[in-house]
Design an enzyme around this catalytic site. Structure first.
Site, PDB file in Angstrom:
ATOM      1  N   LYS A  58       0.848  -1.201   0.000  1.00 14.76           N
ATOM      2  CA  LYS A  58       0.000   0.000   0.000  1.00 14.76           C
ATOM      3  C   LYS A  58       0.877   1.243   0.000  1.00 14.76           C
ATOM      4  CE  LYS A  58      -1.878   2.709   2.998  1.00 14.76           C
ATOM      5  NZ  LYS A  58      -1.703   3.989   2.269  1.00 14.76           N
TER       6      LYS A  58
ATOM      7  N   GLU B 190      10.602   2.106   9.938  1.00 18.47           N
ATOM      8  CA  GLU B 190      11.581   3.124   9.545  1.00 18.47           C
ATOM      9  C   GLU B 190      10.876   4.466   9.669  1.00 18.47           C
ATOM     10  OE1 GLU B 190      14.765   4.591   9.015  1.00 18.47           O
ATOM     11  OE2 GLU B 190      14.775   2.419   8.711  1.00 18.47           O
TER      12      GLU B 190
ATOM     13  N   CYS C 282      13.746  11.686   5.324  1.00 26.82           N
ATOM     14  CA  CYS C 282      13.976  11.391   6.742  1.00 26.82           C
ATOM     15  C   CYS C 282      15.448  11.564   7.070  1.00 26.82           C
ATOM     16  CB  CYS C 282      13.452  10.014   7.121  1.00 26.82           C
ATOM     17  SG  CYS C 282      14.028   8.727   6.076  1.00 26.82           S
TER      18      CYS C 282
ATOM     19  N   GLU D 210      10.895  16.854  14.213  1.00 26.76           N
ATOM     20  CA  GLU D 210      11.058  16.689  12.765  1.00 26.76           C
ATOM     21  C   GLU D 210      10.069  17.609  12.038  1.00 26.76           C
ATOM     22  OE1 GLU D 210       9.873  13.008  10.777  1.00 26.76           O
ATOM     23  OE2 GLU D 210      11.844  13.009   9.810  1.00 26.76           O
TER      24      GLU D 210
HETATM   25  C1  UN1 Z   1      13.962   8.768   3.180  1.00 23.39           C
HETATM   26  O1  UN1 Z   1      14.100   9.974   3.230  1.00 23.39           O
HETATM   27  O2  UN1 Z   1      12.979   8.225   3.720  1.00 23.39           O
HETATM   28  O3  UN1 Z   1      19.693   8.479   1.993  1.00 23.39           O
HETATM   29  C2  UN1 Z   1      14.888   7.887   2.443  1.00 23.39           C
HETATM   30  C3  UN1 Z   1      18.870   9.122   1.340  1.00 23.39           C
HETATM   31  C4  UN1 Z   1      18.025   8.392   0.321  1.00 23.39           C
HETATM   32  C5  UN1 Z   1      16.894   7.710   1.004  1.00 23.39           C
HETATM   33  C6  UN1 Z   1      16.077   8.589   1.881  1.00 23.39           C
HETATM   34  N1  UN1 Z   1      18.833   7.429  -0.378  1.00 23.39           N
HETATM   35  O4  UN1 Z   1      18.742  10.330   1.461  1.00 23.39           O
END
Ligand code: UN1
Length: 521
Positions: A198, A273, A307, A409
């Site tokens: 999803k 995550e 993230c 965040e």
């Molecule tokens: C994310 O922001 O959830 O390392 C992943 C990075 C990318 C992946 C980010 N390869 O910034």
């Protein structure tokens, strides 16, 4: 990362309701048991371009728990055959998938920029990450290494093999709408699992493109099932479904906690995550020009919606003024606009709820005692910006480590510059948040670099590079509130999507009792 689950910027309406669908807007379906089918509810949501919400990309099913049930049944039906397909054969199909992704890279890139907003270069990078993940992981079809080890007794053989976990539910975010689904999907498949996927409600097209490519590659019906729609009800139906042995989730810490407790209730495996509040430390001996490049890229790439984004810049007091001034000058030069325009540096943010949240934090920052809004801070609403979700890249200086903008965040184009007195002070500040995904240090002193590598309590650490840009063959994930101890990518991801089976073969022809028999040599 932050998600705006309930932010219904995208309207949803009954397909056959009063508002007749415009002919040019394509309708998409779920993929269940190898067939493209609408949601049993008949409801759809409109996928809109965040750079220009007048641009409707398509209508996607708003799936219900009944759609999820159908997808789980299909995955169940396909499981035995798929797990008995030798892993090198599964890999052949996945290599074909990689070729299809390469062939369609430009189209998928343009689709992604249109639905997610990130600039073309970065959308291309997202598709490339899916390609890299597919090839790298397909290679595991001829490895999937287990191990042998000596047994305690003579004429006894001990080994360990990987087995698929079963049916997997994958719930993915909008900020990497092809890469992150691929991080979960491809390892799940190579290990012999079947899946229900999803994608986030804001970016279903990129994941649809991935699943369509899976179909073209010849992945058998039922092995990959796609249901689009909202976390509530579709995502929740997955996390609560007794037949989904594993839920892999990337998204907000708040939703992740709900996913984890639903999984705990029914003893499902759960891999999470979630958020980050990543810091770059800039020491007094750093190459400042290089550090500025890293900070700009890390803070404002993907409009700060990673993230891994560099949302804190911890700068040694000796170079603090110089760094801050240069950063502000360079930030003011960034071009904001539609990601489809190759001249754009910073695209829109994802939706109206994101605008509200980010502007809320900019407000908080301005009201925090001592912090200075050094540049940016405004939503752009005129001219070309009138129909999109554009926010100026924003820098706060003189930020104290415990301020909300330095702790929470924001998931937008906002970064905080924090002064530090020493390396020890900087590391303490870097570690002083609830998250632990990525960290970086700019220094030319090898001792300082190694000290930081050792002391920063994160899953990822960079030296003289920004906090973003992890590669698919190294484990990805974080400490503390970022996750729950798992790592995606690398070969480590196989530990999520397979379970160990320990096998003992006794060829002595007699009863040998471990822990009881005395071995006589
Ligand atoms: C994310 O922001 O959830 O390392 C992943 C990075 C990318 C992946 C980010 N390869 O910034």
């Amino acid at each position: 990362m932050a998600q705006a689950k309930k932010a219904l910027v995208k309207t949803s309406r009954k397909q056959n309701g009063r508002s007749a669908p415009r002919a040019s807007v394509k309708s998409y379906n779920n993929y269940i048991g190898g067939k493209w089918v609408p949601s049993e509810s008949g409801e759809v949501s409109e996928n809109m371009n965040p750079a220009d919400t007048r641009d409707t990309i398509g209508r996607f099913p708003l799936s219900t728990s009944e759609d999820v049930n159908a997808a789980v049944n299909a995955a169940q039906e396909a499981f035995d055959r798929w797990r008995h397909t030798p892993a090198p054969r599964r890999a052949e199909i996945l290599f074909r998938l990689g070729e299809i992704l390469i062939r369609n890279k430009d189209t998928f890139t343009a689709d992604m920029t249109r639905e997610m907003g990130k600039v073309l270069k970065e959308a291309g990078g997202d598709v490339q990450e899916a390609i890299d993940c597919t090839y790298y992981t397909a290679g595991e079809g001829r490895r999937l290494h287990g191990f042998t080890t000596p047994a305690e007794m003579p004429d006894k053989f001990a080994m360990c093999v990987r087995q698929p976990v079963g049916l997997c539910g994958l719930i993915t975010p909008w900020n990497f709408p092809m890469a992150i689904p691929s991080w979960k999907l491809i390892p799940a498949l190579i290990c012999g699992n079947t899946v229900v996927l999803k994608p986030a409600e804001d970016t279903p097209l990129s994941t649809y493109n991935l699943v369509k490519a899976c179909e073209e590659a010849g992945i058998p019906p039922g092995v990959v099932n796609l249901v689009t729609g909202y976390g509530e009800p579709a995502g929740a139906a997955m996390t609560n479904h007794p037949a989904l042995r594993l839920i892999s989730f990337t998204g907000s810490t708040e939703t992740g906690r709900q996913v984890a407790s639903a999984c705990a209730e029914r003893n499902a495996i759960c891999s999470l995550e979630m958020g980050g509040k990543n810091a770059i430390i800039i020491m007094d001996d750093a190459d400042i020009d290089l550090a500025i490049e890293g900070a700009l890229w890390g803070a404002f790439g993907t409009s700060g919606q990673r993230c891994t984004a560099s949302s804190r810049l911890i700068v040694h007091k000796k170079v603090y003024k110089k760094f801050s001034q240069q950063l502000v000058e360079r930030t003011e030069d960034l071009r904001i606009g539609n990601g489809a325009d190759p001249k754009t540096d910073v695209g829109p943010v994802i939706n109206a709820a994101a605008v509200e949240k980010i502007m809320g934090y900019i407000d908080i920052g301005q009201n925090e005692d001592g912090a200075a809004l050094a540049c940016g801070g405004k939503r752009l609403t005129r001219g070309d910006y009138a129909n999109g979700y554009f926010i100026e890249p924003t820098v706060f200086t003189d930020v104290a480590p415990d301020m909300r903008i330095a702790q929470e965040e924001i998931f937008g184009p906002v970064t905080s510059v924090i002064p530090a007195n020493s390396l020890a002070d900087a590391v303490k500040i870097a570690n002083g948040v609830r998250y632990g995904l990525s960290a970086a240090i700019y220094t030319r002193d090898v001792n300082r670099a190694f000290h930081a590598m050792n002391e920063m309590y994160t899953g990822i650490c960079y030296v003289n590079a920004s906090t973003i840009g992890a590669e698919v063959h190294l484990p990805f994930g974080g400490t503390k509130a970022t996750g729950n101890g798992h790592r995606e990518a690398g070969t480590q991801v196989l530990d999520i999507f397979s379970e160990w089976k320990s096998i003992y073969v006794d060829y002595s022809g007699k009863l040998q009792r471990a822990q009881i028999d005395e071995v006589k040599l």
